[in-house]
Design a protein around this motif. Structure first.
Motif, PDB file in Angstrom:
ATOM      1  N   ARG A 108       0.837  -1.208   0.000  1.00 28.08           N
ATOM      2  CA  ARG A 108       0.000   0.000   0.000  1.00 28.08           C
ATOM      3  C   ARG A 108       0.869   1.254   0.000  1.00 28.08           C
ATOM      4  O   ARG A 108       0.570   2.234  -0.695  1.00 28.08           O
ATOM      5  CB  ARG A 108      -0.939   0.011   1.197  1.00 28.08           C
ATOM      6  CG  ARG A 108      -2.196  -0.813   1.021  1.00 28.08           C
ATOM      7  CD  ARG A 108      -3.197  -0.586   2.135  1.00 28.08           C
ATOM      8  NE  ARG A 108      -2.681  -0.924   3.457  1.00 28.08           N
ATOM      9  CZ  ARG A 108      -2.607  -2.159   3.956  1.00 28.08           C
ATOM     10  NH1 ARG A 108      -3.043  -3.175   3.236  1.00 28.08           N
ATOM     11  NH2 ARG A 108      -2.138  -2.378   5.155  1.00 28.08           N
ATOM     12  N   SER A 112       0.763   4.002  -2.885  1.00 30.30           N
ATOM     13  CA  SER A 112       0.371   5.379  -2.563  1.00 30.30           C
ATOM     14  C   SER A 112       1.460   6.358  -2.989  1.00 30.30           C
ATOM     15  O   SER A 112       1.158   7.455  -3.460  1.00 30.30           O
ATOM     16  CB  SER A 112       0.043   5.531  -1.080  1.00 30.30           C
ATOM     17  OG  SER A 112       1.197   5.431  -0.284  1.00 30.30           O
ATOM     18  N   ARG A 116       1.231   9.479  -6.263  1.00 29.53           N
ATOM     19  CA  ARG A 116       1.370  10.917  -6.011  1.00 29.53           C
ATOM     20  C   ARG A 116       1.569  11.616  -7.351  1.00 29.53           C
ATOM     21  O   ARG A 116       2.284  11.111  -8.226  1.00 29.53           O
ATOM     22  CB  ARG A 116       2.555  11.188  -5.088  1.00 29.53           C
ATOM     23  CG  ARG A 116       2.312  10.735  -3.675  1.00 29.53           C
ATOM     24  CD  ARG A 116       3.410  11.071  -2.689  1.00 29.53           C
ATOM     25  NE  ARG A 116       4.526  11.838  -3.180  1.00 29.53           N
ATOM     26  CZ  ARG A 116       5.796  11.527  -2.955  1.00 29.53           C
ATOM     27  NH1 ARG A 116       6.128  10.459  -2.262  1.00 29.53           N
ATOM     28  NH2 ARG A 116       6.762  12.291  -3.428  1.00 29.53           N
TER      29      ARG A 116
END
Length: 137
Positions: A108, A112, A116
């Motif tokens: 994760r 993540s 961005r």
């Protein structure tokens, strides 16, 4: 805060490393764009090139995760330097280990970071261009 004190030394070292990651990520983006066009120039199918671009994008997500961890420690150090927090300098790896969340959490974290906006560019544009090329070729 004197930069010769432990907190100042740690901050300076981590800040330099954080900026090194930034330059490395920019180099990875440039390499990806050049590599994608080179692969297209040798007539590799657009979908294969898209897979290579996606793999490099995820690699940057992994790379940026390490940079993010340095950034988190820099924030702690800045709080310590301001005197707003109490703590011990030189605890980067101890903090990382304490915050580990297993394989799922690590995946994760990688994703993540990859999503961005500053990381996703130029990968999304390359992948969209490759998709268009694949459809209209």
């Amino acid at each position: 805060m004197n930069l010769d004190e432990p907190l100042g030394q740690e901050w300076t070292t981590l800040q330099n490393n954080h900026e090194h990651y930034e330059r490395g990520a920019l180099a990875l983006k440039v390499v990806t764009v050049v590599f994608a066009f080179a692969l297209l120039a040798v007539n590799l199918p657009a979908l294969i090139v898209a897979l290579v671009v996606a793999a490099l994008w995820l690699q940057e997500g992994i790379y940026r995760t390490s940079q993010s961890r340095l950034g988190q420690r820099l924030m702690v150090l800045e709080g310590l330097i301001r005197g707003c927090e109490s703590g011990v300098p030189f605890q980067l790896h101890t903090q990382w280990r304490a915050a580990r969340s297993g394989v799922g959490g690590l995946l994760r974290e990688y994703l993540s970071n990859a999503l961005r906006p500053t990381v996703a560019y130029p990968y999304v544009l390359l992948l969209l261009g490759l998709l268009v090329l694949h459809v209209f070729r």
